[in-house]
Design an enzyme around this catalytic site. Structure first.
Site, PDB file in Angstrom:
ATOM      1  N   LYS A 251      48.778 -12.160 -33.348  1.00 30.47           N
ATOM      2  CA  LYS A 251      49.379 -13.239 -32.309  1.00 30.47           C
ATOM      3  C   LYS A 251      49.226 -14.889 -32.528  1.00 30.47           C
ATOM      4  O   LYS A 251      48.014 -14.713 -33.150  1.00 30.47           O
ATOM      5  CB  LYS A 251      48.565 -13.043 -30.617  1.00 30.47           C
TER       6      LYS A 251
ATOM      7  N   TYR B 273      58.017  -7.636 -23.872  1.00 33.26           N
ATOM      8  CA  TYR B 273      57.241  -7.573 -22.771  1.00 33.26           C
ATOM      9  C   TYR B 273      57.622  -7.575 -21.401  1.00 33.26           C
ATOM     10  O   TYR B 273      57.380  -7.552 -19.919  1.00 33.26           O
ATOM     11  CB  TYR B 273      56.337  -8.737 -22.944  1.00 33.26           C
TER      12      TYR B 273
ATOM     13  N   PHE C 135      50.511 -13.145 -15.478  1.00 37.69           N
ATOM     14  CA  PHE C 135      50.561 -13.610 -17.223  1.00 37.69           C
ATOM     15  C   PHE C 135      51.904 -13.368 -17.385  1.00 37.69           C
ATOM     16  O   PHE C 135      51.814 -14.355 -18.724  1.00 37.69           O
ATOM     17  CB  PHE C 135      49.444 -12.745 -16.560  1.00 37.69           C
TER      18      PHE C 135
ATOM     19  N   THR D 133      41.971  -4.729 -23.851  1.00 39.87           N
ATOM     20  CA  THR D 133      42.752  -5.584 -23.750  1.00 39.87           C
ATOM     21  C   THR D 133      42.273  -6.592 -23.680  1.00 39.87           C
ATOM     22  O   THR D 133      42.107  -8.345 -23.856  1.00 39.87           O
ATOM     23  CB  THR D 133      43.659  -5.386 -22.453  1.00 39.87           C
TER      24      THR D 133
ATOM     25  N   ARG E  27      39.074  -6.594 -31.139  1.00 36.68           N
ATOM     26  CA  ARG E  27      39.339  -7.861 -30.096  1.00 36.68           C
ATOM     27  C   ARG E  27      37.635  -8.289 -29.609  1.00 36.68           C
ATOM     28  O   ARG E  27      37.518  -9.346 -28.981  1.00 36.68           O
ATOM     29  CB  ARG E  27      40.020  -7.286 -28.744  1.00 36.68           C
TER      30      ARG E  27
ATOM     31  N   ASN F   4      44.350 -12.568 -26.650  1.00 33.38           N
ATOM     32  CA  ASN F   4      43.126 -11.875 -27.303  1.00 33.38           C
ATOM     33  C   ASN F   4      43.911 -10.939 -28.799  1.00 33.38           C
ATOM     34  O   ASN F   4      43.410 -10.110 -28.968  1.00 33.38           O
ATOM     35  CB  ASN F   4      43.423 -10.369 -26.651  1.00 33.38           C
TER      36      ASN F   4
ATOM     37  N   HIS G 239      48.651  -7.248 -30.841  1.00 33.14           N
ATOM     38  CA  HIS G 239      49.345  -6.470 -30.660  1.00 33.14           C
ATOM     39  C   HIS G 239      49.588  -5.420 -31.075  1.00 33.14           C
ATOM     40  O   HIS G 239      49.517  -5.040 -31.913  1.00 33.14           O
ATOM     41  CB  HIS G 239      50.700  -7.086 -29.621  1.00 33.14           C
TER      42      HIS G 239
ATOM     43  N   GLU H 255      60.448  -0.974 -30.088  1.00 30.05           N
ATOM     44  CA  GLU H 255      59.616  -2.603 -30.330  1.00 30.05           C
ATOM     45  C   GLU H 255      60.174  -2.820 -31.318  1.00 30.05           C
ATOM     46  O   GLU H 255      60.463  -4.135 -32.416  1.00 30.05           O
ATOM     47  CB  GLU H 255      57.769  -2.767 -30.215  1.00 30.05           C
TER      48      GLU H 255
END
Ligand code: IDP
Ligand code: MG
Length: 140
Positions: free
Chosen positions: A11, A51, A59, A93, A104, A118, A121, A132
């Site tokens: 990310k 998502y 969020f 998470t 993480r 975090n 993914h 995905e």
């Protein structure tokens, strides 16, 4: 033996902090292989599809904002049970809860923002991975 594929994302927080190599190193050290790799700033369209399950949650908007805020490394990884295996490498998470030794847990923390930054993914099931990978790499 079932060779699975999973979608891994580093990310924007992970990319900006220079953790792409560390994440890919852990993937390879585990014995999974990289089959597709790209660096890109994701579009809102891609992120909304990716998502979709979280649409409407508090969020969701901050998450799309965060994920489109900078460069992301997107990878397709391959290996036996790699979907579950990468989730184990990633950790919980919430980076505060993530065990030391996980990505993480080792590199993430709660920054007090509306979204958990975090680092990574990883697809949560084989079905999610297929879906995905089709979103991020429609040509593959
Ligand atoms: P996952 O990434 O571990 O699969 P999901 O529940 O699918 O977790 O959530 C997707 C992403 O949305 C998380 O990685 C995190 O960045 C963010 N997120 C999830 N739950 C929360 C929350 O309760 N507050 C803030 N951000 C969250
Ligand atoms: Mg998820």
């Amino acid at each position: 033996m079932t060779i699975e594929r999973s979608l891994v994302l580093v990310k924007p927080d992970g990319f900006q902090r220079g953790l792409t190599g560390e994440v890919l190193r852990r993937v390879e050290a585990k014995g999974y292989t990289l089959s597709v790799l790209a660096i890109l700033t994701p579009t809102r369209e891609v992120l909304a599809q990716h998502y979709a399950e979280h649409e409407g949650k508090p969020f969701y908007e901050p998450l799309l904002e965060f994920m489109s805020s900078g460069l992301v490394t997107a990878a397709v990884i391959e290996g036996h049970d790699c979907v579950k295996g990468f989730r184990a490498l990633a950790g919980a998470t919430n980076p505060t809860d993530a065990a030391p030794g996980t990505i993480r847990g080792d590199f993430g923390r709660d920054w007090g923002t509306a979204v958990q930054q975090n680092i990574v993914h990883g697809s949560d099931s084989v079905e999610s991975a297929t879906r995905e990978i089709g979103i991020w790499f429609p040509q593959s």
